[in-house]
Write an enzyme that holds these catalytic residues in place. Structure first.
Site, PDB file in Angstrom:
ATOM      1  N   GLN A  21       0.823  -1.194   0.000  1.00 40.01           N
ATOM      2  CA  GLN A  21       0.000   0.000   0.000  1.00 40.01           C
ATOM      3  C   GLN A  21       0.860   1.248   0.000  1.00 40.01           C
ATOM      4  O   GLN A  21       2.031   1.218   0.370  1.00 40.01           O
ATOM      5  CB  GLN A  21      -0.948   0.013   1.195  1.00 40.01           C
ATOM      6  CG  GLN A  21      -0.283   0.134   2.557  1.00 40.01           C
ATOM      7  CD  GLN A  21      -1.305   0.055   3.673  1.00 40.01           C
ATOM      8  OE1 GLN A  21      -1.839  -1.008   3.975  1.00 40.01           O
ATOM      9  NE2 GLN A  21      -1.591   1.187   4.284  1.00 40.01           N
ATOM     10  N   GLY A  22       0.257   2.346  -0.467  1.00 38.18           N
ATOM     11  CA  GLY A  22       0.949   3.623  -0.518  1.00 38.18           C
ATOM     12  C   GLY A  22      -0.010   4.745  -0.180  1.00 38.18           C
ATOM     13  O   GLY A  22      -1.075   4.513   0.398  1.00 38.18           O
ATOM     14  N   THR A  23       0.355   5.956  -0.539  1.00 38.20           N
ATOM     15  CA  THR A  23      -0.435   7.130  -0.193  1.00 38.20           C
ATOM     16  C   THR A  23      -1.827   7.081  -0.809  1.00 38.20           C
ATOM     17  O   THR A  23      -2.819   7.391  -0.162  1.00 38.20           O
ATOM     18  CB  THR A  23       0.282   8.403  -0.671  1.00 38.20           C
ATOM     19  OG1 THR A  23       1.602   8.411  -0.133  1.00 38.20           O
ATOM     20  CG2 THR A  23      -0.453   9.648  -0.210  1.00 38.20           C
ATOM     21  N   PHE A  24      -1.904   6.696  -2.079  1.00 33.72           N
ATOM     22  CA  PHE A  24      -3.162   6.751  -2.805  1.00 33.72           C
ATOM     23  C   PHE A  24      -3.834   5.395  -2.995  1.00 33.72           C
ATOM     24  O   PHE A  24      -5.007   5.338  -3.319  1.00 33.72           O
ATOM     25  CB  PHE A  24      -2.937   7.354  -4.202  1.00 33.72           C
ATOM     26  CG  PHE A  24      -2.443   8.761  -4.180  1.00 33.72           C
ATOM     27  CD1 PHE A  24      -3.310   9.803  -3.907  1.00 33.72           C
ATOM     28  CD2 PHE A  24      -1.113   9.050  -4.437  1.00 33.72           C
ATOM     29  CE1 PHE A  24      -2.866  11.108  -3.891  1.00 33.72           C
ATOM     30  CE2 PHE A  24      -0.655  10.349  -4.420  1.00 33.72           C
ATOM     31  CZ  PHE A  24      -1.527  11.385  -4.143  1.00 33.72           C
ATOM     32  N   ASP A 135      11.096   6.815 -14.522  1.00 33.67           N
ATOM     33  CA  ASP A 135      11.325   6.428 -13.125  1.00 33.67           C
ATOM     34  C   ASP A 135      11.744   4.965 -13.035  1.00 33.67           C
ATOM     35  O   ASP A 135      11.295   4.237 -12.154  1.00 33.67           O
ATOM     36  CB  ASP A 135      10.051   6.683 -12.306  1.00 33.67           C
ATOM     37  CG  ASP A 135      10.314   6.620 -10.800  1.00 33.67           C
ATOM     38  OD1 ASP A 135      11.455   6.921 -10.389  1.00 33.67           O
ATOM     39  OD2 ASP A 135       9.392   6.270 -10.046  1.00 33.67           O
TER      40      ASP A 135
END
Length: 443
Positions: A21-24, A135
């Site tokens: 999971q991440g920020t969004f 990236d």
């Protein structure tokens, strides 16, 4: 409601364990109940994306993902949406990260070449469709069950997180070990040439087992990248050394092209002809389930425009005392940056007051951009100033002030004599200066 009910999503996908999971977003393992295929589902919080001003970017990136169907790229199968969530159904890559192999020791030349061939062919395929990764890094290089390389996050960079594992090849969050000098420079760059540089760093790591540009001192590492200061180990043969020198050329205009890499004799040795013959035209577009509220991408209630989120590299590049552009070229002195522990709304309110006092017309744009314009022409036309606010954390922001039009001397006078004194209450530190207090911002 079409959203997830119990363990089922859209009556089609049986949801499994959380993979990350991440920020969004959160990523889950899932199974397509119609085909029994194993997939990964990225579940995105629509409200957070809207607040971050990223919805248009995500919609653009969904459209580009139609163009990047390739055996060495993680496939986006389907896009669905509800009133509160967006779902990306992705190929589930089971073999883990390529760099887990390298942590056990450098690869043999033939193995490294195979992965490099697959990487170059995948990236070149995307470039041919006008899509650039920008990236490429260890987290984006995965292996399937047959040990074939899969590049992830093409076209989904808006949702990329900066969280990285610690380890031999995973540098500190935001350290631009794989990033081209011109990207560090932040002066605009060719996405294709930047990707080529990153591929060169990856090739070096596969063959050497360590990074070409590394230093305990972050600023010294930036300098090494800018000058392409690296040394090949003794076991690199002459052909590899020559190729790396062409790829890791700090000047993007003379850096080797994808076409030339693919013509290189070392690269072509043992090359699978199917990679070169791969049909660039996808047969099918990605299905988008329009019945599941996809049209409601923009139907959420009006939200206060929030500043853009910075990725980790942006934070390092822009933060106090780390103006990297001076390492590569003379600064034109048209921009200034400061950090603040105030909220975004407080910063905006302060800038609005300053603009009013200076009789500047202020216009708010998406993503925390404030545009100010003078009412009368000066020596070189009407003065224009942009103030862009970036959210590092909810309690810490970076603000960039930039002259967009008019006379530079006039702008510097307004900045130094009017704006800086008026901003002092909300400034934690101006770039290149020590913070007014040693207390660190809350992260």
């Amino acid at each position: 409601m079409a959203e997830q009910r119990g363990n089922m999503l859209m009556k089609k996908y049986e949801m499994g364990k959380l993979l990350g999971q991440g920020t969004f977003a959160k990523v889950y393992h899932a199974r397509n109940t119609e085909t029994s295929e194993s997939v990964a589902i990225k579940m995105i919080d629509k409200e957070k994306v809207l607040k971050g001003g990223l919805m248009d970017q995500i919609k653009r990136e969904i459209s580009v993902m139609k163009l990047v169907r390739h055996p060495n790229i993680v496939q986006l199968y389907e896009v669905m949406a509800t009133k509160t969530k967006i779902y990306f159904v992705l190929e589930h890559v089971k073999g883990g990260e390529l760099f887990n192999k390298v942590q056990r020791g450098r690869l043999k030349e033939d193995a490294a070449r195979k992965y490099f061939q697959q990487l170059i062919c995948a990236v070149d395929f995307c470039h041919s469709r006008g899509v650039y990764h920008r990236d490429l890094k260890p987290e984006n290089l995965l292996l399937d069950e047959n040990s074939n390389l899969k590049v992830s996050d093409f076209g989904l960079s808006a949702l990329a997180d900066c969280k990285r594992q610690d380890g031999l090849l995973h540098t500190t969050c935001g350290t631009p070990a794989y990033v081209a000098p011109e990207v560090i420079n932040r002066r605009g760059y060719d996405g294709a040439k930047a990707d080529i540089w990153s591929c060169g760093v990856i090739l070096f790591v596969l063959l050497a087992g360590y990074l070409p540009f590394h230093d305990k001192n972050l600023m010294d590492m930036y300098k090494k990248i800018g000058k392409a200061e690296f040394k090949c180990p003794s076991w690199f043969n002459t052909d590899v050394r020559r190729l790396l020198l062409r790829i890791l050329d700090p000047n993007p205009s003379t850096r080797i092209s994808m076409d030339k890499i693919m013509e290189n004799p070392w690269f072509r040795k043992g090359l699978d002809a199917k990679l070169l013959r791969y049909n660039l035209q996808p047969k099918d577009a990605i299905p988008v389930d329009m019945s599941t509220d996809f049209d409601s991408f923009n139907s959420a209630p009006t939200l206060e425009k929030k500043p853009s989120n910075l990725n980790a590299f942006d934070i390092i590049s822009l933060s106090t005392g780390l103006d990297l552009s001076g390492m590569f070229e003379e600064s034109d002195k048209k921009e200034s940056k400061f950090t603040s522990t105030s909220t975004a709304s407080t910063i905006i309110s302060k800038i609005e007051d300053i603009a009013k006092g200076l009789r500047l017309k202020l216009t708010k744009k998406d993503g925390g951009l404030l545009k100010m314009e003078g009412s009368k022409p000066g020596r070189k036309g009407v003065m224009g100033i942009d103030a862009e606010i970036f959210e590092v954390t909810p309690n810490f922001h970076l603000v960039e002030l930039k002259k967009t039009n008019g006379d530079t001397l006039e702008y510097r006078k307004v900045l130094n004599q009017e704006m800086r004194p008026a901003l002092k209450d909300i400034v934690w530190a101006w770039q290149g200066e020590q913070p007014k207090q040693q207390q660190q911002p809350t992260c």
